[in-house]
Design an enzyme around this catalytic site. Structure first.
Site, PDB file in Angstrom:
ATOM      1  CG  HIS A   1      32.887 -63.250  25.315  1.00 23.71           C
ATOM      2  ND1 HIS A   1      32.462 -65.079  25.287  1.00 23.71           N
ATOM      3  CD2 HIS A   1      31.547 -63.661  24.589  1.00 23.71           C
ATOM      4  CE1 HIS A   1      32.208 -64.928  24.149  1.00 23.71           C
ATOM      5  NE2 HIS A   1      30.982 -64.205  24.322  1.00 23.71           N
TER       6      HIS A   1
ATOM      7  CG  ASP B   1      30.576 -65.936  20.121  1.00 30.55           C
ATOM      8  OD1 ASP B   1      29.560 -66.429  20.270  1.00 30.55           O
ATOM      9  OD2 ASP B   1      30.778 -64.804  20.840  1.00 30.55           O
TER      10      ASP B   1
ATOM     11  CD  GLU C   1      28.705 -64.484  26.663  1.00 32.22           C
ATOM     12  OE1 GLU C   1      29.355 -65.369  26.012  1.00 32.22           O
ATOM     13  OE2 GLU C   1      27.753 -64.019  26.327  1.00 32.22           O
ATOM     14  CD  GLU C   2      30.186 -68.255  23.835  1.00 31.24           C
ATOM     15  OE1 GLU C   2      29.036 -68.599  23.858  1.00 31.24           O
ATOM     16  OE2 GLU C   2      30.824 -68.068  23.249  1.00 31.24           O
TER      17      GLU C   2
ATOM     18  CG  ASP D   1      29.041 -62.047  22.252  1.00 32.34           C
ATOM     19  OD1 ASP D   1      28.548 -61.660  23.387  1.00 32.34           O
ATOM     20  OD2 ASP D   1      29.403 -62.424  20.938  1.00 32.34           O
TER      21      ASP D   1
ATOM     22  CG  HIS E   1      28.012 -71.256  19.068  1.00 38.29           C
ATOM     23  ND1 HIS E   1      27.559 -70.934  20.454  1.00 38.29           N
ATOM     24  CD2 HIS E   1      28.385 -69.619  20.324  1.00 38.29           C
ATOM     25  CE1 HIS E   1      27.885 -70.570  21.174  1.00 38.29           C
ATOM     26  NE2 HIS E   1      28.546 -69.770  20.970  1.00 38.29           N
TER      27      HIS E   1
END
Lengths: 336, 333
Positions: free
Chosen positions: B64, B167, B197-198, B220, B307
């Site tokens: 992504h 990510d 995606e998130e 990922d 994240h």
């Protein structure tokens, strides 16, 4: 059907690894099937041509059960695990399991009462703090016996007890599978796909792709549902109870079942004098939620047996309910 | 051969929170075009690069493009910005971080003076862009503007890479590198640089339906368990090799695909490990239940501090993933 339910509940089929259950069902269904196939997800789809043309019906029950997955080991050889499907972690302590492909016996341990502090005994440890003891001597030893990613099923002996009751693991939804197996032995009224689905417990994943492929005009889901007739619960908290009849689904957390089909089902139950009950709480979800939203939509109906201690290592149903579940499903399908 | 560090640096610097991936797509498209038969964008902003093969079977890879970020919901009378999250933000991870807006405006994220440390909520944090008052702030940003982490990409220690948005930009790097290495292919190959995606694996859902692949692989990041007192205990670690996913909260990878990946990695001498992620999903979750089902697996880059403003991975693992993705192009079950 009683024998089949017992046999099915003795097999292991944690979500994603339903092989044993699928093999048993395939062998049992093959002699009656007009067509039988397995799809990518592992759903077993059995077709029976109907007496009359027109509608295509999908009848679904899921093969998978909740269980545990090995995700690591401590230095001294205790297995760390995660859950596959939802369950109350308080139910895990002291339970015995069959671990991995080799089905090694394991037990979920807990500090002995003599050694635990009062404050520890008050709170429930997280799953990430629990472990499975398989009698290994070290981390290497443990991960050679059961690999990372292998699944473990609860080790519960299926058994009759009490007044017409039955205890086993995975009653949700082997009871549904057994009802389907019996239904498919007779030629149905309409073209019918009997869908033995996978991975319901982790998000209705099998039924989603099965419904897409089968394109049914109507679907009936046969499940186990939350029976909560415990001594401490009253009135609406009792949800439903084993022995009080087939549970007719009108609404749950996942779907509002087709109203016309629900009322038709109720009418048939009354005219056939099949005892039925309704859940007093709107909760839970079934494959119906995935099927209903497939493509441009499918009308769904649902029937269930009340299961005490659902999603636990040991669950309880009434044999009479199982028999009535079959009878009502058959009556409904003959009037579709 | 594509330089991993430089490409990650370029991709991490491109602006692309969920829903606004165009700038990242443009950078990727430039790098992908020389190695693809066709490059196109679909209605949800997925960038898809196609390499035609024999046409018998098709493989969809999905990494992504979008990143998590912040979105301004209110500008107060003193010129401070209040915000909501795009994707999964955690309070104590963004506290003190530097952020930048699409127009280059930079700011810092802190907690209002009244908030109790024990009960801090996301709504207690604000962005300070150094505006002297509301009017000045409104010249720099508007309500609805988004911001991303503003940190450098750098090499660190023993072959480690530190960067914002490993990510999932590092996975985009993996796909780009693998694409460059393909001369001939039997399978039709679709390299999807997915959107949103998130927010819930949204782009991949549409992309998978449109492509209708035989096989699918999400690429990922995954959590690595090798930091002090990591909870929960995880076996996956940096320098342990390409992580073959068994299960996460969005998918139980098809056992046949897992078996194929591990056998292939063994045969090709690619270092690999297994990963099980108890909380968190990937594009594979959307791909495997598309239409009537797709044989799907996932190849993951073990990453620390997912994240957070700066994430860390091992270049060894990235290289292993590139090799495994390249091998996966030839999957046949």
């Amino acid at each position: 059907m009683k024998e089949r339910i017992k046999q099915l509940c003795a097999l292991d089929g944690v979500s994603g690894w339903e092989d044993e259950v699928r093999d048993y069902i395939r062998k049992t269904a093959e002699p009656s099937a007009d067509e039988i196939r397995e799809d990518v997800m592992g759903n077993l789809l059995v077709f029976r041509k109907g007496e009359k043309e027109g509608k295509t019906v999908m009848v679904a029950a899921h093969m998978d059960e909740v269980g545990l997955m090995v995700r690591g080991a401590t230095e001294d050889g205790f297995i760390k695990f995660g859950t596959v499907g939802g369950m109350d972690r308080r139910l895990l302590f002291g339970k015995t399991l069959r671990c991995g492909q080799k089905k090694l016996p394991g037990v979920i341990g807990l500090k002995a009462p003599h050694l635990s502090k009062p404050s520890e005994r008050e709170s429930v440890p997280q799953v990430s703090d629990m472990y499975i003891d398989i009698g290994a001597s070290s981390k290497d030893d443990a991960l050679r016996k059961v690999q990372l990613g292998e699944v473990c099923a609860f080790d519960t002996a299926p058994e009759d007890f009490g007044n017409g009751l039955f205890k086993a693991k995975a009653v949700d939804d082997r009871i549904g599978c057994a009802v389907l197996l019996r239904l498919l032995e007779e030629k149905p009224v309409c073209d019918t796909w009997f869908a033995f689905t996978v991975q319901e417990e982790v998000g209705l994943r099998g039924s989603r792709t099965a419904a897409f492929a089968l394109k049914p005009d109507i679907a009936l889901v046969i499940e186990g549902t939350t029976g909560a007739d415990r001594p401490d619960l009253k009135g609406t908290e009792r949800v439903c109870a084993p022995g009080e009849g087939v549970v007719l689904s009108y609404m749950d957390g996942g779907s509002f079942y087709d109203r016309d089909l629900f009322e038709k089902m109720r009418g048939i139950a009354d005219s056939e004098k099949i005892p039925w009950q309704l859940k007093r709480v709107v909760a839970g979800g079934t494959d119906a939620a995935a099927i209903q939203r497939s493509r441009s939509g499918v009308p769904v109906a649902g029937l269930a047996a009340a299961v005490r201690y659902i999603h636990a290592p040991v669950s309880v149903i009434s044999w009479e309910d199982a028999e009535n579940l079959y009878k009502l499903a058959k009556a409904f399908l003959s009037e579709v | 051969m594509l330089n991993i560090f430089e490409t990650q640096q370029k991709l991490a610097a491109a602006y692309g929170p969920s829903g606004q991936e165009r700038a990242v797509a443009e950078v990727i498209a430039e790098l992908a075009k020389p190695y693809a038969d066709d490059v196109y964008t679909d209605r949800l902003g997925n960038l898809i690069a196609v390499k035609k093969g024999g046409g018998e079977a098709s493989v969809m890879f999905s990494a992504h493009m979008d990143s998590i970020g912040l979105i301004v919901t209110h500008i107060d009378e003193n010129g401070f910005l209040w915000f909501s999250q795009i994707g999964g933000l955690a309070i104590w991870r963004i506290y003190g971080s530097v952020v930048r807006f699409q127009n280059g405006t930079r700011g810092v994220v802190y907690i209002n003076g009244k908030a109790e440390p024990k009960d801090v909520k996301l709504s207690d944090l604000y962005i300070d862009i150094g505006a002297k008052d509301e009017a000045s702030a409104r010249k720099m940003v508007s309500v609805g503007d988004t911001a991303v982490f503003d940190q450098p990409t750098f090499l660190m220690g023993d072959n480690c890479l530190a960067s914002p948005y490993l990510d999932d930009r590092i996975a985009c790097v993996v796909l780009l590198a693998a694409m460059q290495d393909i001369q001939k292919t039997d399978n039709d190959l679709y390299f999807v640089f997915s959107s949103q995606e998130e927010l819930g694996i949204r782009g991949a859902k549409a992309a998978a339906y449109g492509i209708n692949p035989t096989y699918g692989f999400a690429v990922d990041v995954t959590m690595s368990g090798d930091i002090p007192e990591h909870k929960p205990k995880m076996e996956c670690k940096l320098h342990g090799g390409a992580a073959v996913k068994i299960m996460d909260s969005s998918i139980i990878c098809h056992p046949e695909v897992v078996k194929w990946l591990e056998a292939t990695a063994d045969r090709e001498g690619i270092t690999h490990q297994r990963e099980i992620l108890l909380a968190g999903g990937t594009d594979a979750g959307a791909i495997h239940v598309s239409r009537a089902g797709v044989y799907t697996g996932a190849i993951s880059i073990p990453t620390r501090y997912i994240h957070n403003p700066v994430e860390v991975c091992s270049l060894d693992d990235v290289e292993a993933c590139i090799r495994l993705v390249r091998a996966a192009c030839d999957i046949s079950l």
